[in-house]
Design an enzyme around this catalytic site. Structure first.
Site, mmCIF file in Angstrom:
data_model
loop_
_atom_site.group_PDB
_atom_site.id
_atom_site.type_symbol
_atom_site.label_atom_id
_atom_site.label_comp_id
_atom_site.label_asym_id
_atom_site.label_seq_id
_atom_site.Cartn_x
_atom_site.Cartn_y
_atom_site.Cartn_z
ATOM 1 N N CYS A 174 1.385 -1.390 0.226
ATOM 2 C CA CYS A 174 0.368 0.419 -0.141
ATOM 3 C C CYS A 174 1.098 1.592 0.005
ATOM 4 O O CYS A 174 0.854 2.235 -0.960
ATOM 5 C CB CYS A 174 -0.881 0.179 1.537
ATOM 6 S SG CYS A 174 -2.574 -0.845 1.093
ATOM 7 N N HIS B 20 -5.926 -2.708 -1.721
ATOM 8 C CA HIS B 20 -5.687 -3.422 -0.787
ATOM 9 C C HIS B 20 -6.513 -5.255 -0.837
ATOM 10 O O HIS B 20 -7.354 -4.837 0.257
ATOM 11 C CB HIS B 20 -5.513 -2.936 0.440
ATOM 12 C CG HIS B 20 -4.693 -4.188 1.948
ATOM 13 N ND1 HIS B 20 -3.462 -4.442 1.846
ATOM 14 C CD2 HIS B 20 -5.457 -5.073 2.507
ATOM 15 C CE1 HIS B 20 -3.360 -5.189 2.610
ATOM 16 N NE2 HIS B 20 -4.257 -6.055 2.700
ATOM 17 N N ASN C 297 1.774 -16.813 -4.814
ATOM 18 C CA ASN C 297 1.546 -17.647 -3.056
ATOM 19 C C ASN C 297 0.412 -16.685 -2.174
ATOM 20 O O ASN C 297 -0.099 -15.592 -2.528
ATOM 21 C CB ASN C 297 2.570 -17.281 -2.308
ATOM 22 C CG ASN C 297 3.971 -17.386 -2.778
ATOM 23 O OD1 ASN C 297 3.830 -18.639 -3.912
ATOM 24 N ND2 ASN C 297 5.131 -16.616 -3.212
ATOM 25 N N HIS D 176 -0.778 -10.560 -5.175
ATOM 26 C CA HIS D 176 0.608 -9.780 -6.094
ATOM 27 C C HIS D 176 0.754 -11.027 -6.592
ATOM 28 O O HIS D 176 1.194 -12.194 -6.725
ATOM 29 C CB HIS D 176 1.832 -9.143 -5.162
ATOM 30 C CG HIS D 176 2.356 -10.255 -4.315
ATOM 31 N ND1 HIS D 176 1.996 -9.968 -2.651
ATOM 32 C CD2 HIS D 176 3.073 -10.513 -4.314
ATOM 33 C CE1 HIS D 176 2.889 -11.142 -2.358
ATOM 34 N NE2 HIS D 176 3.731 -11.599 -3.206
HETATM 35 P P1 AMP Z 1 5.579 -13.084 -1.533
HETATM 36 O O1 AMP Z 1 6.474 -14.910 -0.560
HETATM 37 O O2 AMP Z 1 4.870 -13.446 -2.491
HETATM 38 O O3 AMP Z 1 4.723 -12.753 -0.299
HETATM 39 O O4 AMP Z 1 7.124 -12.677 -1.973
HETATM 40 C C1 AMP Z 1 6.868 -11.213 -1.676
HETATM 41 C C2 AMP Z 1 7.730 -10.208 -2.000
HETATM 42 O O5 AMP Z 1 7.800 -9.293 -1.929
HETATM 43 C C3 AMP Z 1 8.900 -11.000 -2.253
HETATM 44 O O6 AMP Z 1 10.213 -11.540 -3.142
HETATM 45 C C4 AMP Z 1 10.197 -9.918 -2.011
HETATM 46 O O7 AMP Z 1 11.357 -10.145 -1.921
HETATM 47 C C5 AMP Z 1 8.989 -8.719 -2.463
HETATM 48 N N1 AMP Z 1 8.809 -7.587 -1.565
HETATM 49 C C6 AMP Z 1 9.014 -7.114 -0.302
HETATM 50 N N2 AMP Z 1 9.686 -5.925 -0.097
HETATM 51 C C7 AMP Z 1 9.355 -5.612 -1.353
HETATM 52 C C8 AMP Z 1 9.891 -3.942 -1.863
HETATM 53 N N3 AMP Z 1 9.677 -3.284 -0.715
HETATM 54 N N4 AMP Z 1 9.798 -3.842 -3.189
HETATM 55 C C9 AMP Z 1 10.216 -4.522 -3.714
HETATM 56 N N5 AMP Z 1 9.329 -5.955 -3.210
HETATM 57 C C10 AMP Z 1 9.579 -6.052 -2.350
HETATM 58 ZN ZN ZN Z 2 -1.537 -3.510 1.272
#
Ligand code: AMP
Ligand code: ZN
Length: 118
Positions: A8, A47, A88, A101
């Site tokens: 967000c 969100h 995921n 995402h």
């Molecule tokens: P998930 O396990 O599918 O929830 O993956 C979350 C992803 O978000 C991971 O691959 C992280 O490396 C990525 N992530 C977390 N914080 C950031 C951020 N500030 N900018 C870019 N990617 C992020």
């Molecule tokens: Zn959010």
């Protein structure tokens, strides 16, 4: 906007990232810890938590985002021949950020990455 949600904050530009794509309901930006060169995330502007939460009416736009991002990636790197989309859903499946995402993973011949479901 959910308090303390990192995505967000990115969507609201409180945390700066290099946006590579945007439409009415999604943005895309590089993953901070790329699993493969060009790994980026497609993130809903609102969100929603995950696939169960997101309105099915946004499906067309999500597919449109995936196609556009592939075109962008291929333009900047001709060695990209395909891609994986990974999502995921819930912590048991590896979801860490609880804001919907999709991981976009560009694929190149012999890139050594294995994403087999086995
Ligand atoms: P998930 O396990 O599918 O929830 O993956 C979350 C992803 O978000 C991971 O691959 C992280 O490396 C990525 N992530 C977390 N914080 C950031 C951020 N500030 N900018 C870019 N990617 C992020
Ligand atoms: Zn959010």
């Amino acid at each position: 906007m959910e308090e303390n949600c990192i995505f967000c904050k990115i969507v609201n530009k409180e945390i700066p990232v290099k946006m590579i794509y945007e439409n009415d309901n999604f943005v895309a930006f590089p993953d901070v810890a790329p699993q493969i060169k060009g790994h980026c995330l497609i993130v809903s502007k609102k969100h929603f938590v995950n696939s169960l939460d997101i309105p099915a009416t946004l499906g067309n736009e999500l597919i449109g985002a995936i196609k556009s991002i592939f075109e962008l990636k291929v333009k900047e790197d001709k060695s990209i021949e395909g891609f994986n989309i990974v999502q995921n859903n819930f912590p048991v499946a590896g979801q860490i950020v609880m804001h919907a995402h999709w991981h976009f993973l560009p694929r190149r011949k012999d890139d050594g990455k294995h994403l087999r479901l086995e």
